[in-house]
Design a protein around this motif. Structure first.
Motif, short mmCIF file in Angstrom:
data_model
loop_
_atom_site.label_atom_id
_atom_site.label_comp_id
_atom_site.label_asym_id
_atom_site.label_seq_id
_atom_site.Cartn_x
_atom_site.Cartn_y
_atom_site.Cartn_z
N LYS A 43 0.84 -1.20 0.00
CA LYS A 43 0.00 0.00 0.00
C LYS A 43 0.87 1.25 0.00
O LYS A 43 0.65 2.18 -0.79
CB LYS A 43 -0.90 0.03 1.24
CG LYS A 43 -2.05 -0.92 1.22
CD LYS A 43 -2.83 -0.77 2.52
CE LYS A 43 -3.87 -1.81 2.67
NZ LYS A 43 -4.61 -1.67 3.93
N ASN A 44 1.87 1.29 0.89
CA ASN A 44 2.74 2.46 0.98
C ASN A 44 3.50 2.68 -0.32
O ASN A 44 3.70 3.82 -0.75
CB ASN A 44 3.70 2.31 2.15
CG ASN A 44 2.99 2.39 3.49
OD1 ASN A 44 1.90 2.96 3.60
ND2 ASN A 44 3.57 1.79 4.51
N ALA A 45 3.93 1.58 -0.97
CA ALA A 45 4.64 1.71 -2.25
C ALA A 45 3.72 2.28 -3.32
O ALA A 45 4.14 3.12 -4.14
CB ALA A 45 5.18 0.35 -2.68
N LYS A 46 2.45 1.85 -3.34
CA LYS A 46 1.50 2.37 -4.33
C LYS A 46 1.19 3.84 -4.08
O LYS A 46 1.08 4.63 -5.02
CB LYS A 46 0.20 1.56 -4.33
CG LYS A 46 0.34 0.18 -4.94
CD LYS A 46 0.66 0.30 -6.42
CE LYS A 46 0.82 -1.06 -7.05
NZ LYS A 46 1.19 -0.98 -8.46
N TRP A 47 1.03 4.24 -2.81
CA TRP A 47 0.78 5.65 -2.51
C TRP A 47 1.99 6.50 -2.90
O TRP A 47 1.83 7.62 -3.40
CB TRP A 47 0.42 5.85 -1.04
CG TRP A 47 -0.98 5.46 -0.72
CD1 TRP A 47 -1.38 4.44 0.09
CD2 TRP A 47 -2.19 6.08 -1.21
NE1 TRP A 47 -2.75 4.39 0.14
CE2 TRP A 47 -3.28 5.38 -0.64
CE3 TRP A 47 -2.45 7.14 -2.04
CZ2 TRP A 47 -4.60 5.71 -0.91
CZ3 TRP A 47 -3.77 7.48 -2.31
CH2 TRP A 47 -4.83 6.77 -1.74
N ALA A 48 3.20 5.97 -2.70
CA ALA A 48 4.40 6.70 -3.11
C ALA A 48 4.47 6.81 -4.63
O ALA A 48 4.87 7.85 -5.17
CB ALA A 48 5.65 5.99 -2.57
N GLU A 49 4.04 5.75 -5.33
CA GLU A 49 4.04 5.76 -6.79
C GLU A 49 3.09 6.83 -7.34
O GLU A 49 3.43 7.58 -8.25
CB GLU A 49 3.65 4.37 -7.30
CG GLU A 49 3.74 4.20 -8.79
CD GLU A 49 3.34 2.79 -9.23
OE1 GLU A 49 2.97 2.65 -10.41
OE2 GLU A 49 3.39 1.85 -8.41
N VAL A 50 1.87 6.88 -6.79
CA VAL A 50 0.92 7.88 -7.26
C VAL A 50 1.39 9.29 -6.89
O VAL A 50 1.16 10.24 -7.65
CB VAL A 50 -0.52 7.60 -6.77
CG1 VAL A 50 -0.70 7.91 -5.31
CG2 VAL A 50 -1.52 8.41 -7.58
N THR A 51 2.07 9.43 -5.78
CA THR A 51 2.60 10.74 -5.40
C THR A 51 3.63 11.21 -6.42
O THR A 51 3.63 12.38 -6.82
CB THR A 51 3.23 10.68 -3.99
OG1 THR A 51 2.23 10.26 -3.06
CG2 THR A 51 3.76 12.03 -3.56
N GLU A 52 4.49 10.30 -6.86
CA GLU A 52 5.47 10.66 -7.89
C GLU A 52 4.80 11.04 -9.21
O GLU A 52 5.22 11.98 -9.88
CB GLU A 52 6.47 9.52 -8.10
CG GLU A 52 7.42 9.33 -6.95
CD GLU A 52 8.21 10.58 -6.62
OE1 GLU A 52 8.72 11.24 -7.55
OE2 GLU A 52 8.32 10.92 -5.42
N LEU A 53 3.75 10.32 -9.58
CA LEU A 53 3.02 10.65 -10.81
C LEU A 53 2.37 12.03 -10.72
O LEU A 53 2.40 12.81 -11.68
CB LEU A 53 1.95 9.59 -11.10
CG LEU A 53 2.46 8.22 -11.53
CD1 LEU A 53 1.29 7.22 -11.60
CD2 LEU A 53 3.16 8.31 -12.87
#
Length: 152
Positions: A43-53
């Motif tokens: 979950k944390n990795a996905k939230w970080a990914e969307v933050t970068e996008l």
């Protein structure tokens, strides 16, 4: 004396669109009910990914906490828009029409309209009191047992 927090700029439509599209595609991971270490790290990795996008498109730097908070606010706004439209549809008429939902709210409504936490339980009701039908059946059972005991 505490310094006043500086207000960040508003989210652009492109940033909101990226966020809603990403959450729609990765919903099973982001909304997983399990809370073990592996699931939370995903979950944390996905939230970080969307933050970068979102940061790649936007002018300002946004943190993961701000992205999660924005997603919560978007869900809240969509739910309010959905319930306002349902309430207006049940009224007799007159008055101004409800404000139409935004494109992001429409996407969130479409994504979550069948969930009980969004639209309520079909046939359910809200109360803090227990239903009286269960209480009546308990009393009738006790009265029946008392009458049987007296007759024997």
């Amino acid at each position: 004396m505490a310094a006043k927090r500086e207000r960040s700029s508003n989210w652009s439509l492109a940033e909101i669109s990226i966020l809603t599209d990403f959450v729609e595609k990765n919903e099973e991971i982001l909304k997983a009910k399990q809370s073990n270490l592996i699931t939370n790290s995903k979950k944390n990795a996905k939230w970080a990914e969307v933050t970068e996008l979102v940061n790649a498109v936007g002018v300002q730097r946004i943190s993961v906490e701000q992205v999660r908070f924005k997603w919560g606010n978007l869900q809240q706004g969509a739910k309010k828009s959905f319930t306002d439209a349902r309430k207006h549809a049940r009224q007799t008429g007159g008055g101004p029409p409800p404000k139409p939902p935004t494109a992001a709210e429409l996407k969130i409504i479409d994504l979550m309209k069948d969930r009980p936490n969004f639209s309520g339980i079909v046939g359910g009701f809200e109360t803090s009191m227990p239903s009286t039908s269960g209480i009546k059946s308990i009393f009738s059972f006790k009265n029946h047992a008392l009458r049987y005991k007296k007759n024997t």
